[in-house]
Design a protein around this motif. Sequence first.
Motif, mmCIF file in Angstrom:
data_model
loop_
_atom_site.group_PDB
_atom_site.id
_atom_site.type_symbol
_atom_site.label_atom_id
_atom_site.label_comp_id
_atom_site.label_asym_id
_atom_site.label_seq_id
_atom_site.Cartn_x
_atom_site.Cartn_y
_atom_site.Cartn_z
ATOM 1 N N THR A 235 69.047 98.706 -55.938
ATOM 2 C CA THR A 235 68.405 98.793 -57.247
ATOM 3 C C THR A 235 68.900 97.695 -58.178
ATOM 4 O O THR A 235 68.108 97.029 -58.847
ATOM 5 C CB THR A 235 68.682 100.175 -57.885
ATOM 6 N N ASP A 236 70.209 97.501 -58.209
ATOM 7 C CA ASP A 236 70.807 96.514 -59.114
ATOM 8 C C ASP A 236 70.528 95.071 -58.690
ATOM 9 O O ASP A 236 70.455 94.178 -59.531
ATOM 10 C CB ASP A 236 72.319 96.717 -59.205
ATOM 11 N N PHE A 237 70.413 94.844 -57.387
ATOM 12 C CA PHE A 237 70.216 93.487 -56.858
ATOM 13 C C PHE A 237 69.029 93.465 -55.896
ATOM 14 O O PHE A 237 69.188 93.613 -54.683
ATOM 15 C CB PHE A 237 71.477 92.995 -56.135
ATOM 16 N N PRO A 238 67.832 93.296 -56.405
ATOM 17 C CA PRO A 238 66.636 93.354 -55.554
ATOM 18 C C PRO A 238 66.571 92.246 -54.495
ATOM 19 O O PRO A 238 65.872 92.390 -53.509
ATOM 20 C CB PRO A 238 65.470 93.246 -56.537
ATOM 21 N N ASN A 239 67.304 91.163 -54.682
ATOM 22 C CA ASN A 239 67.305 90.071 -53.700
ATOM 23 C C ASN A 239 68.385 90.251 -52.637
ATOM 24 O O ASN A 239 68.644 89.354 -51.859
ATOM 25 C CB ASN A 239 67.496 88.717 -54.381
ATOM 26 N N LEU A 240 69.011 91.416 -52.608
ATOM 27 C CA LEU A 240 70.045 91.722 -51.639
ATOM 28 C C LEU A 240 69.407 92.376 -50.421
ATOM 29 O O LEU A 240 68.666 93.346 -50.547
ATOM 30 C CB LEU A 240 71.060 92.664 -52.284
ATOM 31 N N GLU A 241 69.676 91.823 -49.235
ATOM 32 C CA GLU A 241 69.147 92.390 -47.995
ATOM 33 C C GLU A 241 70.302 92.797 -47.103
ATOM 34 O O GLU A 241 71.364 92.179 -47.120
ATOM 35 C CB GLU A 241 68.296 91.364 -47.248
ATOM 36 N N PHE A 242 70.083 93.843 -46.312
ATOM 37 C CA PHE A 242 71.085 94.294 -45.357
ATOM 38 C C PHE A 242 70.532 94.140 -43.956
ATOM 39 O O PHE A 242 69.360 94.418 -43.695
ATOM 40 C CB PHE A 242 71.437 95.764 -45.604
ATOM 41 N N LEU A 243 71.393 93.714 -43.039
ATOM 42 C CA LEU A 243 71.017 93.579 -41.642
ATOM 43 C C LEU A 243 72.037 94.343 -40.811
ATOM 44 O O LEU A 243 73.231 94.042 -40.840
ATOM 45 C CB LEU A 243 71.010 92.102 -41.226
#
Length: 79
Positions: free
Chosen positions: A29-37
């Motif tokens: 929510t705080d960092f929309p450009n954060l992706e997890f793999l």
Amino acid sequence: MKFLSVKILIVIATKGELGSILSFKKLQTDFPNLEFLITGIGMVKTTYFLTNAIKKSKPDFILNIGICGNCFGIIKKLE
């Protein structure tokens, strides 16, 4: 802010390394450009899935985090 436009990819082997699901959702929510793999355990799996993720999303920054095989408390026993 320029930081918010940076695409960050966080790489982990297992869901357990993610921490609590509430923290995970707050980060998204705080960092929309954060992706997890989540790659699965092992260098071959990590290499395969990370290469595909880099080709697809072209992140600006990659952070590999995890417990480094310590799922049974091996480091704790050595202390």
